[in-house]
Design an enzyme around this catalytic site. Sequence first.
Site, short mmCIF file in Angstrom:
data_model
loop_
_atom_site.label_atom_id
_atom_site.label_comp_id
_atom_site.label_asym_id
_atom_site.label_seq_id
_atom_site.Cartn_x
_atom_site.Cartn_y
_atom_site.Cartn_z
N TYR A 138 -41.66 -40.63 37.37
CA TYR A 138 -41.08 -41.71 37.24
C TYR A 138 -40.81 -41.52 35.35
O TYR A 138 -39.98 -41.74 36.07
CB TYR A 138 -42.35 -42.42 37.91
CG TYR A 138 -42.24 -43.97 37.52
CD1 TYR A 138 -41.71 -45.15 38.25
CD2 TYR A 138 -42.20 -44.67 36.16
CE1 TYR A 138 -40.97 -46.32 37.82
CE2 TYR A 138 -42.41 -46.02 35.68
CZ TYR A 138 -41.36 -46.89 37.26
OH TYR A 138 -41.56 -48.46 36.97
N SER A 166 -37.58 -48.19 31.90
CA SER A 166 -39.71 -49.13 31.98
C SER A 166 -39.48 -48.18 29.95
O SER A 166 -38.70 -47.47 30.55
CB SER A 166 -39.77 -47.98 32.58
OG SER A 166 -40.69 -48.18 32.58
#
Length: 204
Positions: free
Chosen positions: A163, A149
Amino acid sequence: MDNERWSMKGATALVTGGSKGIGRAIVEELARFGVVVHTCCRNEEELNAMLNQWKSMNLCVTGSVCDVSNHAQREKLMHEVQSIFNGKLDILVNNAGTGGPGWRPATQITSEEYSSLMATNFESSFHLSQLAHPLLKASGRGNVVFISSIAGTGGFPEGVAVYCCTKGAINQLGRALACEWAGDMIRVNCIAPGIIKTSMTQPF
Ligand SMILES: NC(=O)c1ccc[n+]([C@@H]2O[C@H](COP(=O)([O-])OP(=O)(O)OC[C@H]3O[C@@H](n4cnc5c(N)ncnc54)[C@H](OP(=O)(O)O)[C@@H]3O)[C@@H](O)[C@H]2O)c1
């Protein structure tokens, strides 16, 4: 486009988290290029609904219920893949991932939530790659794709600290394995998407 030139007919792939979102798109794209795909997710009902849909679209996809955050379930999944694909795997896409308990400030994340996020996003990607290594090597043209990501390289104020760490670790794992497994003819890549409209990003 010349379809034959881009055909991947006969190749085999395991795509984790293929019942929706980015994983579902990857499953369908690979299957349309002739890849025989196996996928997994936790929700059996959603998996079966998708398997029926893919069958009606003439796409060659099988599936297992598996929680990739669980060590024993990862081993069981890879045994199934080994048996379905006769010991050879061409493509592993480590896609399954989560934002965890919701996007919250780091000060509010419990140790259980931290462990669950690390196990789902990072540990699963490492362990599944490790388990798949003999199958990828046997293929002679193995590929590992990590779905990272943009959160793996930047800093963000939205309560995504853990995350971000899982994705940063995936980036580094990708670099390390790309070097370590090149001699086994296994290519390793990371893809780092920006925000894509899926169930995971609904809060945004
Ligand atoms: N959407 C974005 O903007 C974006 C951006 C960058 C990176 N990503 C990454 O892309 C990947 C896919 O995200 P998405 O947005 O497509 O999410 P999504 O729509 O929520 O889909 C996630 C998929 O993974 C499965 N999954 C989640 N936890 C799992 C577990 N413990 N075991 C097995 N399967 C599990 C889900 O099925 P079950 O719930 O049934 O298990 C589902 O099939 C993730 O790694 C995410 O971090 C997403």
